[in-house]
Design a protein around this motif. Structure first.
Motif, PDB file in Angstrom:
ATOM      1  N   ARG A  81       0.711  -4.873  -2.987  1.00 56.64           N
ATOM      2  CA  ARG A  81      -0.442  -5.227  -2.137  1.00 56.64           C
ATOM      3  C   ARG A  81      -0.640  -6.734  -2.110  1.00 56.64           C
ATOM      4  O   ARG A  81      -0.914  -7.315  -1.062  1.00 56.64           O
ATOM      5  CB  ARG A  81      -1.703  -4.528  -2.636  1.00 56.64           C
ATOM      6  CG  ARG A  81      -1.804  -3.080  -2.234  1.00 56.64           C
ATOM      7  CD  ARG A  81      -3.205  -2.528  -2.459  1.00 56.64           C
ATOM      8  NE  ARG A  81      -3.612  -2.588  -3.849  1.00 56.64           N
ATOM      9  CZ  ARG A  81      -3.464  -1.611  -4.732  1.00 56.64           C
ATOM     10  NH1 ARG A  81      -2.901  -0.486  -4.365  1.00 56.64           N
ATOM     11  NH2 ARG A  81      -3.876  -1.761  -5.976  1.00 56.64           N
ATOM     12  N   MET A  82      -0.486  -7.384  -3.270  1.00 54.58           N
ATOM     13  CA  MET A  82      -0.677  -8.824  -3.334  1.00 54.58           C
ATOM     14  C   MET A  82       0.414  -9.533  -2.534  1.00 54.58           C
ATOM     15  O   MET A  82       0.125 -10.468  -1.781  1.00 54.58           O
ATOM     16  CB  MET A  82      -0.660  -9.296  -4.791  1.00 54.58           C
ATOM     17  CG  MET A  82      -1.084 -10.731  -4.951  1.00 54.58           C
ATOM     18  SD  MET A  82      -1.449 -11.254  -6.640  1.00 54.58           S
ATOM     19  CE  MET A  82      -0.204 -10.491  -7.620  1.00 54.58           C
TER      20      MET A  82
ATOM     21  N   LYS B  25       0.641   1.636 -11.255  1.00 52.62           N
ATOM     22  CA  LYS B  25      -0.517   0.917 -10.715  1.00 52.62           C
ATOM     23  C   LYS B  25      -0.224  -0.569 -10.615  1.00 52.62           C
ATOM     24  O   LYS B  25      -0.574  -1.217  -9.634  1.00 52.62           O
ATOM     25  CB  LYS B  25      -1.746   1.155 -11.584  1.00 52.62           C
ATOM     26  CG  LYS B  25      -2.334   2.537 -11.430  1.00 52.62           C
ATOM     27  CD  LYS B  25      -3.514   2.741 -12.360  1.00 52.62           C
ATOM     28  CE  LYS B  25      -3.996   4.179 -12.284  1.00 52.62           C
ATOM     29  NZ  LYS B  25      -5.033   4.468 -13.270  1.00 52.62           N
TER      30      LYS B  25
ATOM     31  N   LYS C 102       2.063  -1.188  -7.652  1.00 46.23           N
ATOM     32  CA  LYS C 102       1.340  -1.061  -6.386  1.00 46.23           C
ATOM     33  C   LYS C 102       0.453  -2.272  -6.140  1.00 46.23           C
ATOM     34  O   LYS C 102       0.366  -2.754  -5.008  1.00 46.23           O
ATOM     35  CB  LYS C 102       0.502   0.217  -6.368  1.00 46.23           C
ATOM     36  CG  LYS C 102       1.339   1.458  -6.208  1.00 46.23           C
ATOM     37  CD  LYS C 102       0.495   2.712  -6.245  1.00 46.23           C
ATOM     38  CE  LYS C 102       1.384   3.952  -6.169  1.00 46.23           C
ATOM     39  NZ  LYS C 102       0.617   5.185  -6.303  1.00 46.23           N
ATOM     40  N   SER C 103      -0.199  -2.790  -7.180  1.00 42.86           N
ATOM     41  CA  SER C 103      -1.044  -3.969  -6.994  1.00 42.86           C
ATOM     42  C   SER C 103      -0.197  -5.193  -6.657  1.00 42.86           C
ATOM     43  O   SER C 103      -0.609  -6.033  -5.853  1.00 42.86           O
ATOM     44  CB  SER C 103      -1.909  -4.233  -8.224  1.00 42.86           C
ATOM     45  OG  SER C 103      -1.131  -4.643  -9.315  1.00 42.86           O
ATOM     46  N   GLU C 104       0.996  -5.288  -7.235  1.00 39.46           N
ATOM     47  CA  GLU C 104       1.893  -6.401  -6.898  1.00 39.46           C
ATOM     48  C   GLU C 104       2.349  -6.313  -5.448  1.00 39.46           C
ATOM     49  O   GLU C 104       2.423  -7.323  -4.754  1.00 39.46           O
ATOM     50  CB  GLU C 104       3.097  -6.413  -7.831  1.00 39.46           C
ATOM     51  CG  GLU C 104       2.781  -6.872  -9.238  1.00 39.46           C
ATOM     52  CD  GLU C 104       3.975  -6.809 -10.171  1.00 39.46           C
ATOM     53  OE1 GLU C 104       5.054  -6.339  -9.748  1.00 39.46           O
ATOM     54  OE2 GLU C 104       3.831  -7.225 -11.331  1.00 39.46           O
TER      55      GLU C 104
END
Length: 184
Positions: A153-154, A146, A149-151
Protein backbone atom coordinates in the motif's frame (compact mmCIF):
# COMPACT_ATOMS: atom_id res chain seq x y z
CA UNK A 1 19.40 -32.47 13.84
CA UNK A 2 17.24 -32.19 10.75
CA UNK A 3 19.32 -32.60 7.60
CA UNK A 4 16.62 -32.08 4.99
CA UNK A 5 12.89 -31.58 4.59
CA UNK A 6 11.37 -32.90 1.39
CA UNK A 7 7.87 -32.82 0.01
CA UNK A 8 7.09 -34.68 -3.19
CA UNK A 9 3.96 -35.96 -4.86
CA UNK A 10 2.99 -39.56 -5.59
CA UNK A 11 4.96 -39.41 -8.85
CA UNK A 12 8.21 -38.24 -7.21
CA UNK A 13 7.97 -34.60 -8.33
CA UNK A 14 9.55 -32.41 -5.64
CA UNK A 15 7.23 -29.71 -4.32
CA UNK A 16 9.58 -28.44 -1.62
CA UNK A 17 13.14 -29.28 -0.75
CA UNK A 18 15.04 -27.65 2.07
CA UNK A 19 18.53 -28.91 2.87
CA UNK A 20 20.24 -27.90 6.10
CA UNK A 21 23.57 -29.42 5.10
CA UNK A 22 25.61 -28.46 2.05
CA UNK A 23 25.08 -30.81 -0.89
CA UNK A 24 25.73 -30.15 -4.55
CA UNK A 25 22.67 -29.72 -6.76
CA UNK A 26 23.27 -33.14 -8.33
CA UNK A 27 23.54 -34.80 -4.92
CA UNK A 28 20.35 -33.07 -3.77
CA UNK A 29 18.49 -34.42 -6.80
CA UNK A 30 19.88 -37.91 -6.15
CA UNK A 31 18.80 -37.69 -2.49
CA UNK A 32 15.27 -36.69 -3.57
CA UNK A 33 15.07 -39.60 -6.03
CA UNK A 34 16.48 -42.11 -3.55
CA UNK A 35 14.22 -40.89 -0.74
CA UNK A 36 11.14 -41.09 -2.96
CA UNK A 37 12.10 -44.61 -4.01
CA UNK A 38 12.57 -45.74 -0.39
CA UNK A 39 9.39 -44.15 0.93
CA UNK A 40 6.98 -44.74 -1.94
CA UNK A 41 7.55 -48.49 -2.14
CA UNK A 42 6.50 -48.98 1.52
CA UNK A 43 3.07 -50.30 2.42
CA UNK A 44 0.59 -47.94 4.05
CA UNK A 45 0.32 -50.17 7.14
CA UNK A 46 4.01 -50.07 8.17
CA UNK A 47 5.67 -47.56 10.51
CA UNK A 48 6.57 -44.14 9.15
CA UNK A 49 10.31 -44.18 9.78
CA UNK A 50 13.17 -46.07 8.25
CA UNK A 51 16.93 -45.99 7.90
CA UNK A 52 18.23 -43.17 5.73
CA UNK A 53 19.40 -43.84 2.21
CA UNK A 54 23.06 -44.15 1.29
CA UNK A 55 23.26 -40.58 0.01
CA UNK A 56 21.73 -38.97 3.10
CA UNK A 57 24.04 -40.85 5.49
CA UNK A 58 22.92 -44.46 5.74
CA UNK A 59 22.23 -46.08 9.10
CA UNK A 60 23.32 -42.98 11.04
CA UNK A 61 20.25 -41.18 9.73
CA UNK A 62 16.52 -41.77 9.55
CA UNK A 63 13.77 -40.89 7.13
CA UNK A 64 10.58 -39.96 8.95
CA UNK A 65 7.58 -39.37 6.75
CA UNK A 66 3.81 -38.98 6.50
CA UNK A 67 1.74 -39.56 3.39
CA UNK A 68 -1.24 -37.22 2.99
CA UNK A 69 -3.43 -37.62 -0.12
CA UNK A 70 -1.01 -36.95 -3.02
CA UNK A 71 1.96 -35.68 -0.99
CA UNK A 72 4.79 -37.24 0.99
CA UNK A 73 6.28 -35.09 3.76
CA UNK A 74 9.74 -36.46 4.59
CA UNK A 75 12.16 -35.27 7.24
CA UNK A 76 15.71 -36.61 6.97
CA UNK A 77 17.22 -36.52 10.46
CA UNK A 78 20.23 -37.82 12.35
CA UNK A 79 19.98 -40.47 15.05
CA UNK A 80 19.66 -37.88 17.86
CA UNK A 81 16.10 -36.91 16.81
CA UNK A 82 13.02 -38.59 18.24
CA UNK A 83 10.94 -40.37 15.60
CA UNK A 84 7.68 -39.58 17.38
CA UNK A 85 8.73 -35.96 17.93
CA UNK A 86 9.40 -35.54 14.20
CA UNK A 87 6.09 -37.23 13.31
CA UNK A 88 4.38 -34.66 15.54
CA UNK A 89 6.38 -31.87 13.87
CA UNK A 90 5.22 -33.07 10.44
CA UNK A 91 1.64 -33.05 11.72
CA UNK A 92 2.04 -29.48 13.01
CA UNK A 93 3.57 -28.43 9.68
CA UNK A 94 0.69 -29.93 7.69
CA UNK A 95 -1.97 -28.49 10.01
CA UNK A 96 -0.31 -25.07 9.83
CA UNK A 97 -0.25 -25.24 6.03
CA UNK A 98 -3.90 -26.29 6.11
CA UNK A 99 -4.79 -23.34 8.33
CA UNK A 100 -2.83 -20.81 6.27
CA UNK A 101 -4.13 -22.02 2.89
CA UNK A 102 -7.60 -23.20 3.99
CA UNK A 103 -7.49 -26.85 2.92
CA UNK A 104 -3.96 -26.98 1.52
CA UNK A 105 -3.37 -28.89 -1.68
CA UNK A 106 -0.44 -29.60 -3.95
CA UNK A 107 -1.13 -26.51 -6.07
CA UNK A 108 -0.78 -24.27 -3.00
CA UNK A 109 2.75 -25.60 -2.55
CA UNK A 110 3.54 -24.93 -6.21
CA UNK A 111 2.09 -21.42 -6.51
CA UNK A 112 2.93 -20.14 -3.02
CA UNK A 113 6.38 -21.61 -2.50
CA UNK A 114 7.61 -18.45 -0.75
CA UNK A 115 4.82 -18.61 1.83
CA UNK A 116 5.48 -22.32 2.41
CA UNK A 117 9.17 -21.57 3.00
CA UNK A 118 8.19 -18.77 5.43
CA UNK A 119 6.00 -21.17 7.39
CA UNK A 120 8.80 -23.73 7.46
CA UNK A 121 11.31 -21.07 8.57
CA UNK A 122 9.06 -20.24 11.53
CA UNK A 123 9.28 -23.90 12.57
CA UNK A 124 12.81 -25.00 11.66
CA UNK A 125 15.98 -23.01 11.11
CA UNK A 126 19.43 -24.39 10.48
CA UNK A 127 18.14 -27.90 11.08
CA UNK A 128 16.93 -27.08 14.60
CA UNK A 129 13.29 -26.96 15.66
CA UNK A 130 12.30 -23.42 16.70
CA UNK A 131 8.55 -23.57 17.20
CA UNK A 132 5.94 -26.31 17.46
CA UNK A 133 2.95 -24.25 18.59
CA UNK A 134 0.71 -23.92 15.53
CA UNK A 135 -1.08 -20.84 16.89
CA UNK A 136 2.23 -19.02 17.40
CA UNK A 137 3.40 -19.96 13.90
CA UNK A 138 0.14 -18.73 12.33
CA UNK A 139 0.34 -15.49 14.35
CA UNK A 140 3.85 -14.83 13.00
CA UNK A 141 2.81 -15.62 9.43
CA UNK A 142 -0.23 -13.32 9.74
CA UNK A 143 2.06 -10.54 11.04
CA UNK A 144 4.36 -11.04 8.02
CA UNK A 145 1.37 -10.90 5.66
CA UNK A 146 0.11 -7.67 7.25
CA UNK A 147 3.57 -6.12 6.96
CA UNK A 148 3.80 -7.11 3.29
CA UNK A 149 0.35 -5.65 2.56
CA UNK A 150 1.21 -2.37 4.30
CA UNK A 151 4.44 -2.14 2.29
CA UNK A 152 2.52 -2.71 -0.94
CA UNK A 153 0.00 0.00 0.00
CA UNK A 154 2.82 2.39 0.86
CA UNK A 155 4.65 1.66 -2.41
CA UNK A 156 1.41 2.13 -4.30
CA UNK A 157 0.75 5.47 -2.62
CA UNK A 158 4.31 6.59 -3.25
CA UNK A 159 4.06 5.37 -6.82
CA UNK A 160 0.93 7.46 -7.44
CA UNK A 161 2.60 10.53 -5.91
CA UNK A 162 5.72 9.85 -7.94
CA UNK A 163 3.73 9.57 -11.18
CA UNK A 164 1.90 12.82 -10.35
CA UNK A 165 5.23 14.51 -9.65
CA UNK A 166 6.74 13.09 -12.88
CA UNK A 167 3.74 14.40 -14.86
CA UNK A 168 4.19 17.90 -13.33
CA UNK A 169 7.90 17.85 -14.24
CA UNK A 170 7.10 16.83 -17.82
CA UNK A 171 4.59 19.64 -18.10
CA UNK A 172 7.15 22.15 -16.76
CA UNK A 173 9.82 20.87 -19.16
CA UNK A 174 7.41 21.14 -22.08
CA UNK A 175 6.51 24.67 -21.07
CA UNK A 176 10.19 25.67 -20.78
CA UNK A 177 11.00 24.07 -24.14
CA UNK A 178 8.11 25.92 -25.71
CA UNK A 179 9.14 29.25 -24.12
CA UNK A 180 12.77 28.65 -25.11
CA UNK A 181 11.87 28.02 -28.75
CA UNK A 182 9.61 31.11 -28.85
CA UNK A 183 12.37 33.39 -27.56
CA UNK A 184 14.86 32.12 -30.11
Amino acid sequence: MIKAILIFNNHGKPRLSKFYQPYSEDTQQQIIRETFHLVSKRDENVCNFLEGGLLIGGSDNKLIYRHYATLYFVFCVDSSESELGILDLIQVFVETLDKCFENVCELDLIFHVDKVHNILAEMVMGGMVLETNMNEIVTQIDAQNKLEKSEVRMESALGNEGRKHDHELCMMCSFHRLSFSITL
